[in-house]
Write a protein that holds these residues in place. Structure first.
Motif, PDB file in Angstrom:
ATOM      1  N   ILE A 144      69.619  27.180 -18.076  1.00  0.00           N
ATOM      2  CA  ILE A 144      68.762  28.455 -17.957  1.00  0.00           C
ATOM      3  C   ILE A 144      68.937  29.025 -16.608  1.00  0.00           C
ATOM      4  O   ILE A 144      68.286  28.307 -15.630  1.00  0.00           O
ATOM      5  CB  ILE A 144      67.376  28.317 -18.563  1.00  0.00           C
ATOM      6  CG1 ILE A 144      67.368  27.736 -20.017  1.00  0.00           C
ATOM      7  CG2 ILE A 144      66.769  29.882 -18.821  1.00  0.00           C
ATOM      8  CD1 ILE A 144      66.108  27.596 -20.694  1.00  0.00           C
ATOM      9  N   LEU A 146      67.173  31.104 -14.223  1.00  0.00           N
ATOM     10  CA  LEU A 146      65.737  31.999 -14.221  1.00  0.00           C
ATOM     11  C   LEU A 146      66.013  33.332 -13.522  1.00  0.00           C
ATOM     12  O   LEU A 146      65.141  34.118 -13.711  1.00  0.00           O
ATOM     13  CB  LEU A 146      64.862  30.641 -13.741  1.00  0.00           C
ATOM     14  CG  LEU A 146      64.459  29.776 -14.322  1.00  0.00           C
ATOM     15  CD1 LEU A 146      63.080  29.005 -13.931  1.00  0.00           C
ATOM     16  CD2 LEU A 146      63.845  30.052 -15.953  1.00  0.00           C
ATOM     17  N   LEU A 161      59.260  33.408 -16.691  1.00  0.00           N
ATOM     18  CA  LEU A 161      59.769  32.858 -17.816  1.00  0.00           C
ATOM     19  C   LEU A 161      59.151  31.668 -18.178  1.00  0.00           C
ATOM     20  O   LEU A 161      59.214  31.239 -19.505  1.00  0.00           O
ATOM     21  CB  LEU A 161      61.396  32.718 -17.713  1.00  0.00           C
ATOM     22  CG  LEU A 161      61.996  33.983 -17.551  1.00  0.00           C
ATOM     23  CD1 LEU A 161      63.533  33.773 -16.799  1.00  0.00           C
ATOM     24  CD2 LEU A 161      62.206  34.869 -18.540  1.00  0.00           C
ATOM     25  N   LEU A 162      58.407  30.809 -17.261  1.00  0.00           N
ATOM     26  CA  LEU A 162      57.781  29.385 -17.643  1.00  0.00           C
ATOM     27  C   LEU A 162      56.594  29.669 -18.132  1.00  0.00           C
ATOM     28  O   LEU A 162      55.960  28.641 -18.809  1.00  0.00           O
ATOM     29  CB  LEU A 162      57.980  28.556 -16.710  1.00  0.00           C
ATOM     30  CG  LEU A 162      59.136  27.972 -15.881  1.00  0.00           C
ATOM     31  CD1 LEU A 162      58.866  27.476 -14.556  1.00  0.00           C
ATOM     32  CD2 LEU A 162      59.955  27.422 -16.990  1.00  0.00           C
ATOM     33  N   VAL A 167      61.184  30.125 -21.856  1.00  0.00           N
ATOM     34  CA  VAL A 167      61.749  29.185 -21.719  1.00  0.00           C
ATOM     35  C   VAL A 167      61.279  27.776 -22.900  1.00  0.00           C
ATOM     36  O   VAL A 167      62.168  27.157 -23.173  1.00  0.00           O
ATOM     37  CB  VAL A 167      61.558  28.481 -20.382  1.00  0.00           C
ATOM     38  CG1 VAL A 167      62.034  27.257 -20.195  1.00  0.00           C
ATOM     39  CG2 VAL A 167      62.167  29.598 -19.174  1.00  0.00           C
ATOM     40  N   ASP A 168      60.084  27.919 -23.043  1.00  0.00           N
ATOM     41  CA  ASP A 168      59.528  27.221 -24.337  1.00  0.00           C
ATOM     42  C   ASP A 168      60.325  27.242 -25.519  1.00  0.00           C
ATOM     43  O   ASP A 168      60.861  26.020 -26.123  1.00  0.00           O
ATOM     44  CB  ASP A 168      57.966  27.225 -24.286  1.00  0.00           C
ATOM     45  CG  ASP A 168      57.121  26.629 -23.467  1.00  0.00           C
ATOM     46  OD1 ASP A 168      56.556  25.582 -23.772  1.00  0.00           O
ATOM     47  OD2 ASP A 168      57.078  27.084 -22.425  1.00  0.00           O
ATOM     48  N   CYS A 171      64.040  25.883 -24.826  1.00  0.00           N
ATOM     49  CA  CYS A 171      64.251  24.570 -24.850  1.00  0.00           C
ATOM     50  C   CYS A 171      64.161  24.002 -26.338  1.00  0.00           C
ATOM     51  O   CYS A 171      64.776  23.097 -26.689  1.00  0.00           O
ATOM     52  CB  CYS A 171      63.318  23.980 -24.097  1.00  0.00           C
ATOM     53  SG  CYS A 171      63.447  24.190 -22.088  1.00  0.00           S
ATOM     54  N   PHE A 183      66.881  23.930 -16.362  1.00  0.00           N
ATOM     55  CA  PHE A 183      66.555  25.278 -15.958  1.00  0.00           C
ATOM     56  C   PHE A 183      66.287  25.552 -14.490  1.00  0.00           C
ATOM     57  O   PHE A 183      65.859  24.480 -13.803  1.00  0.00           O
ATOM     58  CB  PHE A 183      65.489  25.719 -16.758  1.00  0.00           C
ATOM     59  CG  PHE A 183      64.079  25.090 -16.658  1.00  0.00           C
ATOM     60  CD1 PHE A 183      63.431  25.304 -15.661  1.00  0.00           C
ATOM     61  CD2 PHE A 183      63.711  24.157 -17.449  1.00  0.00           C
ATOM     62  CE1 PHE A 183      62.011  24.787 -15.280  1.00  0.00           C
ATOM     63  CE2 PHE A 183      62.667  23.596 -17.301  1.00  0.00           C
ATOM     64  CZ  PHE A 183      61.696  23.866 -16.184  1.00  0.00           C
ATOM     65  N   HIS A 203      59.478  20.358 -15.977  1.00  0.00           N
ATOM     66  CA  HIS A 203      60.701  20.027 -16.539  1.00  0.00           C
ATOM     67  C   HIS A 203      60.590  18.895 -17.283  1.00  0.00           C
ATOM     68  O   HIS A 203      61.012  18.691 -18.431  1.00  0.00           O
ATOM     69  CB  HIS A 203      61.849  19.447 -15.233  1.00  0.00           C
ATOM     70  CG  HIS A 203      62.575  20.620 -14.554  1.00  0.00           C
ATOM     71  ND1 HIS A 203      63.865  20.966 -14.993  1.00  0.00           N
ATOM     72  CD2 HIS A 203      62.061  21.363 -13.580  1.00  0.00           C
ATOM     73  CE1 HIS A 203      64.016  21.981 -14.257  1.00  0.00           C
ATOM     74  NE2 HIS A 203      63.275  22.275 -13.439  1.00  0.00           N
ATOM     75  N   SER A 208      63.552  18.883 -19.989  1.00  0.00           N
ATOM     76  CA  SER A 208      64.653  19.291 -19.200  1.00  0.00           C
ATOM     77  C   SER A 208      65.136  17.884 -18.450  1.00  0.00           C
ATOM     78  O   SER A 208      64.501  17.311 -17.918  1.00  0.00           O
ATOM     79  CB  SER A 208      64.185  20.490 -18.362  1.00  0.00           C
ATOM     80  OG  SER A 208      65.327  20.507 -17.119  1.00  0.00           O
TER      81      SER A 208
END
Length: 279
Positions: A144, A146, A161-162, A167-168, A171, A183, A203, A208
């Motif tokens: 990803i 970002l 985005l986190l 992002v969740d 993933c 990411f 992460h 990640s």
């Protein structure tokens, strides 16, 4: 689980140093098409590496992998670019800025298993067609991006985005299809607009396994003495390895607590950005 670390450089001496201190992938960055326009006014890294850079770096790569980011898919341009990159010695090719299933399909079919492939997810259009891309498969992993993804969504700060669930959700989809993923990037331990430690813990929370070492980890545009570059890598990799060692015993409750602290720090940065935009 130790994160696979990636570092962007076209300097063979720097590449060898990074490899010697445990960087898993040396990244040659040939992407330039459209980048200036979409990242206009932002303090981002814009490389314009070449096929010759791959040839220059290839001889020193013994233990790491040589990753090459090409330009976005173009029916006329991409086949020749991919052939050249493979001939020069790439171990893995990354496709950036894809927006359709067709682009990914053409990319993977043209590479045809000659080297590993990774997709750089950095557009909202890519998010929208992700289920079909994952169902089709044909690539080895996904990352990803970002920076461009937050621009695609019109956000103020890439680490939003986190904290906004995007992002969740991504993933979770990668896990469902058993695709290795990563990411963004991390600064050196103790630094970053949001502390690098908080990002690393994200992460681990999200499963990640890949991350880019950002420009601030070892900024070779500011540090030009090769001995100083080696010292910088040694010191910063020691700190990173020590922090990751602690992560072996981290609990999920601690990871959730970190996510809450991260959200507060991200919101603080966002507010500062918005105030500066109003000035």
């Amino acid at each position: 689980m130790a994160l696979k670390l990636m570092y962007i450089t076209n300097n063979p001496e720097v590449a060898e140093i990074a490899q010697n201190y445990g960087v898993d992938r040396i990244w040659i960055d040939m992407e330039y098409k459209g980048k200036d326009e979409r990242q206009k006014g932002l303090d981002t890294v814009k490389n314009h590496h070449t096929v010759q850079d791959i040839r220059n770096v290839r001889p020193v790569i013994k233990e790491s992998e040589l990753l090459v980011r090409i330009n976005p898919w173009d029916d006329d341009y991409s086949p020749n670019e991919i052939d050249s990159v493979i001939e020069a010695g790439a171990d893995m090719i990354m496709l950036p800025m894809w927006k359709t299933v067709a682009e990914v399909d053409k990319f993977t079919k043209f590479v045809n298993g000659r080297v590993k492939t990774t997709l750089l997810l950095e557009t909202k259009e890519a998010v929208q067609c992700l289920n079909n891309v994952l169902s089709n498969g044909g690539f080895d992993e996904i990352h990803i991006g970002l920076n461009d993804l937050h621009l695609s969504y019109g956000l103020d700060f890439m680490f939003e985005l986190l904290t906004n669930g995007i992002v969740d959700e991504l993933c979770s989809k990668f896990k469902e299809f058993n695709v290795p993923y990563g990411f963004g990037g991390i600064a050196r331990i103790g630094e970053g607009a949001v502390p690098a430690e908080e990002i690393i813990m994200e992460h681990y929370r999200l499963g990640s396994t890949r991350v880019i070492l950002s420009r601030s980890f070892c900024n070779c545009s500011k540090i030009t003495d090769i001995d100083e570059i080696e010292d910088t890598f040694r010191i910063n990799m020691d700190k990173l390895n020590s922090f990751e060692k602690k992560m072996e015993k981290v609990t999920y409750e601690e990871l959730k607590r970190n996510h809450y602290e991260l959200a507060q720090d991200v919101e603080s940065v966002v507010q500062k950005i918005r105030v500066s935009k109003r000035r």
